[in-house]
Design an enzyme around this catalytic site. Structure first.
Site, PDB file in Angstrom:
ATOM      1  N   ASP A   7     102.915  66.582 121.184  1.00 41.48           N
ATOM      2  CA  ASP A   7     103.758  66.603 119.997  1.00 41.48           C
ATOM      3  C   ASP A   7     102.881  66.220 118.810  1.00 41.48           C
ATOM      4  O   ASP A   7     101.785  65.678 118.986  1.00 41.48           O
ATOM      5  CB  ASP A   7     104.907  65.606 120.165  1.00 41.48           C
ATOM      6  N   ASP A   9     104.411  64.827 115.408  1.00 40.45           N
ATOM      7  CA  ASP A   9     105.000  63.699 114.690  1.00 40.45           C
ATOM      8  C   ASP A   9     105.104  62.446 115.554  1.00 40.45           C
ATOM      9  O   ASP A   9     105.756  62.438 116.584  1.00 40.45           O
ATOM     10  CB  ASP A   9     106.392  64.062 114.172  1.00 40.45           C
TER      11      ASP A   9
END
Length: 120
Positions: A7, A9
């Site tokens: 991922d 963020d």
């Protein structure tokens, strides 16, 4: 062959500054080990493309945008996926139904339930 999916963020990017910071060293180690890193995010394809261009060191690495709604493959490394469309040097493969189709089906369901459609 190993592949790392990550991922952006709050994982690869600092959740407050959106900078790579300490993860830049880990990306360098992945590059040195010839380990493809696939970025995944709720961000749009355009937003992820910036990080992909700067930090996807493995040639031909795709990335996944919009919580899995689209997978982007570099044109110069991949054939066009079924139903894919060209988007700025990438093939975009759409996963799931398109927004227009979802709105149509929701509108029909709302009509059968005696409610206004999904767009109004």
């Amino acid at each position: 062959m190993w592949i790392l999916f990550t991922d952006l963020d709050g994982t690869l990017l600092d959740k407050e500054t959106y900078e790579l910071g300490p993860s830049l060293g880990a990306l360098g180690r992945c590059r040195d080990a010839d380990l493809p890193v696939i970025f995944c995010s709720s961000k749009t394809g355009a937003e992820i493309r910036l990080y992909h261009e700067r930090y996807a060191f493995h040639p031909g690495s795709p990335f996944i945008a919009e919580n899995g709604g689209g997978v982007f493959f570099p044109l110069d490394h991949w054939d066009k996926p079924p139903g894919g469309e060209e988007k700025e040097r990438f093939w975009k493969g759409t996963v799931g139904a398109r927004n227009e189709e979802l709105l149509r089906v929701l509108g029909e369901a709302a009509g059968r339930a005696g409610r206004r459609g999904a767009t109004g």
